[in-house]
Design an enzyme around this catalytic site. Structure first.
Site, mmCIF file in Angstrom:
data_model
loop_
_atom_site.group_PDB
_atom_site.id
_atom_site.type_symbol
_atom_site.label_atom_id
_atom_site.label_comp_id
_atom_site.label_asym_id
_atom_site.label_seq_id
_atom_site.Cartn_x
_atom_site.Cartn_y
_atom_site.Cartn_z
ATOM 1 N N GLY A 414 0.824 -1.200 0.000
ATOM 2 C CA GLY A 414 0.000 0.000 0.000
ATOM 3 C C GLY A 414 0.857 1.247 0.000
ATOM 4 O O GLY A 414 2.098 1.185 -0.087
ATOM 5 N N THR A 418 4.778 -2.202 2.967
ATOM 6 C CA THR A 418 4.504 -3.590 2.611
ATOM 7 C C THR A 418 4.279 -4.396 3.884
ATOM 8 O O THR A 418 4.969 -4.199 4.883
ATOM 9 C CB THR A 418 5.687 -4.182 1.821
ATOM 10 O OG1 THR A 418 5.925 -3.369 0.666
ATOM 11 C CG2 THR A 418 5.397 -5.597 1.381
ATOM 12 N N ASP A 532 -8.443 7.066 6.524
ATOM 13 C CA ASP A 532 -8.230 6.207 5.356
ATOM 14 C C ASP A 532 -9.104 4.962 5.454
ATOM 15 O O ASP A 532 -8.627 3.829 5.290
ATOM 16 C CB ASP A 532 -6.752 5.820 5.239
ATOM 17 C CG ASP A 532 -6.387 5.360 3.819
ATOM 18 O OD1 ASP A 532 -7.174 5.629 2.894
ATOM 19 O OD2 ASP A 532 -5.335 4.737 3.651
#
Length: 681
Positions: A414, A418, A532
């Site tokens: 992302g 990792t 997020d």
């Protein structure tokens, strides 16, 4: 006071008058001076200066009355349970009010008086209302600052341990200016299912557990407590301005962050004891808290300890760093003169020792670079318990656990890094997050995520197990969630198998993530905005139980703020358009992103579609367009059409539509969304 129309015929009941005028006798004393024969206990409660029992034993304003081995704060009926740094814990009964029918209306005030060193702790307490068809509020002269409402649909609708609006509700207390007068009241209405009495109480967060029988027959337990904040008052500000030491030797004063001018004392790093006492009874050097290893030389400075390894030893000398290791290169080099074979062997050992020294220096450098000294100071100064809650892993442990970060161990990638699958000694499986970029912003996000995760405890939020600071980029170690992500199960193949989520699983996942976000916004010790929320940050186990993850860009928000200005972060397709255009982050930004996740669960479609499909580019706009034309069925996933009841689908679509409202002020809170989803299940 005018009662809001939404409360219909609610009648004002009575609440309480709390006057914390807890002053002591007016004997002038210098802070830190007290009689040596003062009692150190009253019953089972330890009494430490500036608190004290009897003349000459306490600092002005901190007298304790010991009545038959039971301590009370002087000038009040508040029974003392425990003295803490900047806080005291007292029995909650004086903060309880009972109002039973058919008493008249009465509005009462909480008056925080100027001469008192105590105030009700805003962060540690909750305002709890118990009863049926009952509301409560805390107001100032202008508007309601904090309120909640408790209803009872049926006796079975309430749950033991749940204080979320049925039989029991709770809300945070507002932070007001010093000496501000607050008005508190209860509101009730007569309906078929009501309790004979209503109750209001300010209690320490977590000390009271609701039982549904309390709505009809409530007795406050002796174990329920309330926390009060205390500090040395601002009347000593003149001494501080003249650089006169108010705290004892080897200690420093710092702002209590309660009110301007109020402050507390604490021992300097490497010292422990009572920072308010001058002389031998105050802060003393604590060798057990010495951060240096035994092989290092320890030098005390104003900022704490400085460690340095002795000659022929390498390392930074710190217990939490690389320590000190014996370097035997010179002895081996001298021994190599005996013969060529021995010299070759010695040179080989010298080379290996040099490489080991370089590796040790490099790990020490990474330890400092990744915030190791800051965390070390945090632990040894007594400010945090991070080291007791999480494990500090070595770089070698995690390299072994991931087979040297083999590509076959990658679980996902992302924007923040990792994630690898790791197997620790003993066979315990974990997930190890490694940042991709070598930049200070990545280190800052790592520290941010570490601080946030140590304050979270929720069954639907991924658990932090430990961290490592010895590598080029810092590493976080989480519990391993084996079922993949919600994104994988909705939009693709997982382990080469096409996955399909049932409607019941989708509804439950939505409810669980709604509860997790509601906890972050409303029930964490300080509100947290995730920033997020998306399906790839929702992990599922083999039973499809959901857990929210990835807090790298999350923000802690002070209780007195409902929005913060920040650089825009997030993922296209989930990003709140109001936050994107203004840069003002609020809890409603997470609500918008959660609304997009609800659309994914309903439609099985990605938030952003490639243009070549010529179907849609934005799932949100496509959904709103179809709903506006009355074509909701057109966008639903096949599995949803086969299994779900249409009234459930319409209800979820309605919740999603309200979450996706363009204006954040018109979106519901996550608390309301979670409550709606829970009622559907």
């Amino acid at each position: 006071m005018e009662v809001p129309a939404a409360l219909f015929s609610f009648q004002l009941l009575s609440f309480f008058l709390i006057v914390l005028h807890l002053s002591s006798f007016s004997v002038p004393m210098e802070l830190g001076s007290f009689l040596p024969n003062c009692s150190k206990t009253c019953g089972n409660v330890e009494i430490s200066y500036p608190f004290g029992v009897g003349d000459g034993c306490f600092f002005q304003g901190f007298e304790v009355i010991c009545n038959k081995s039971i301590p009370f704060l002087a000038g009040s009926d508040l029974q003392l349970v425990e003295i803490l740094q900047g806080e005291v814990r007292v029995k909650a009964k004086p903060f309880l009010v009972t109002s039973c029918k058919p008493h008249g209306n009465m509005v009462t005030e909480i008056n925080l008086l100027q001469d008192s060193p105590y105030t009700i702790s805003i962060s540690s307490n909750r305002f709890i209302i118990i009863g049926c068809s009952t509301g409560g509020a805390v107001t100032d002269a202008n508007a309601t600052l904090s309120s909640c409402t408790s209803v009872c649909y049926t006796r079975d609708s309430m749950d033991d341990g749940s204080c979320t609006g049925q039989g029991c509700c709770q809300t945070t207390l507002p932070r007001v200016q010093k000496h501000k007068v607050l008005t508190t009241f209860l509101i009730g209405v007569n309906k078929n299912l009501t309790s004979p009495c209503s109750y209001g109480v300010i209690v320490e967060n977590g000390s009271y557990i609701f039982r549904k029988s309390d709505a009809w027959d409530f007795n406050l337990s002796e174990n329920v407590t309330t926390k009060l904040e205390w500090a040395i008052g601002d009347h000593h500000e003149k001494l501080r301005n003249k650089n006169v030491s108010i705290c004892g030797q080897n200690s420093i004063d710092y702002d209590s962050k309660r009110f301007p001018g109020d402050y507390l004392c604490r021992c300097s790093p490497g010292y422990e004891g009572n920072p308010y006492i001058k002389g031998s009874g105050g802060c003393q050097r604590n060798k057990e808290h010495n951060p240096c290893v035994p092989e290092a030389t320890c030098q005390n400075t104003n900022l704490g300890y400085r460690c340095s390894c002795s000659t022929w030893n390498v390392g930074d000398g710190y217990r939490m760093g690389s320590g000190c290791h014996r370097f035997k290169g010179i002895q081996l080099l001298l021994g190599s003169m005996v013969s060529i074979p021995i010299m070759i062997t010695a040179l080989s050992w010298f080379y290996l020792a040099k490489k080991n020294r370089q590796l040790t220096k490099m790990r020490a450098k990474y330890f400092h670079q990744n915030g190791g000294l800051l965390l070390q100071q945090h632990v040894f100064s007594g400010k945090g318990t991070c080291s007791n809650q999480t494990k500090i892993f070595s770089a070698r442990e995690l390299e072994k656990a991931t087979n040297n970060y083999d590509i076959s161990r990658v679980l996902g990638r992302g924007g923040q890094g990792t994630v690898y699958k790791g197997i620790l000694e003993g066979g315990y499986t974990v997930a190890i997050k490694k940042s991709q970029l070598i930049a200070q912003c990545q280190v800052d996000q790592f520290i941010n995520e570490l601080v946030i995760l140590t304050q979270i405890n929720h069954k639907h939020i991924v658990k932090l197990i430990g961290f490592c600071l010895e590598t080029q980029v810092p590493l976080l170690v989480y519990e391993f969630i084996p079922g993949g992500t919600l994104y994988q199960k909705l939009h693709g193949y997982l382990d080469d198998v096409l996955t399909r989520l049932s409607w019941n699983d989708r509804l439950r996942i939505a409810t669980e993530i709604g509860e997790a976000l509601s906890y972050l916004h409303s029930y964490a010790c300080m509100p947290i905005f995730h920033r997020d929320v998306k399906s790839s940050n929702i992990l599922l186990d083999w039973n499809n139980t959901a857990k929210l993850s990835d807090f790298g860009i999350s923000r802690l928000v002070p209780l007195d703020k409902n929005r913060v200005s920040t650089a825009v972060h997030g993922t296209i397709g989930y990003l709140d358009p109001e936050y994107f255009s203004t840069g003002k982050l609020t809890e409603k930004s997470d609500v918008y992103s959660f609304g997009v996740v609800l659309l994914e669960l309903l439609t099985g479609r990605r938030p952003v579609q490639h243009e070549e499909t010529r179907d849609y580019s934005s799932l949100v706009m496509h959904f709103k367009s179809c709903v506006g034309r009355g074509n909701l069925l057109q966008v639903l996933d096949k599995m949803v059409l086969e299994e779900a009841k249409m009234e459930e689908v319409r209800a979820i679509a309605g919740v999603a539509s309200r979450c996706l409202t363009v204006l954040g002020a018109r979106r519901p809170t996550m608390k309301k969304v979670a409550r709606k989803l829970a009622s559907m299940r």
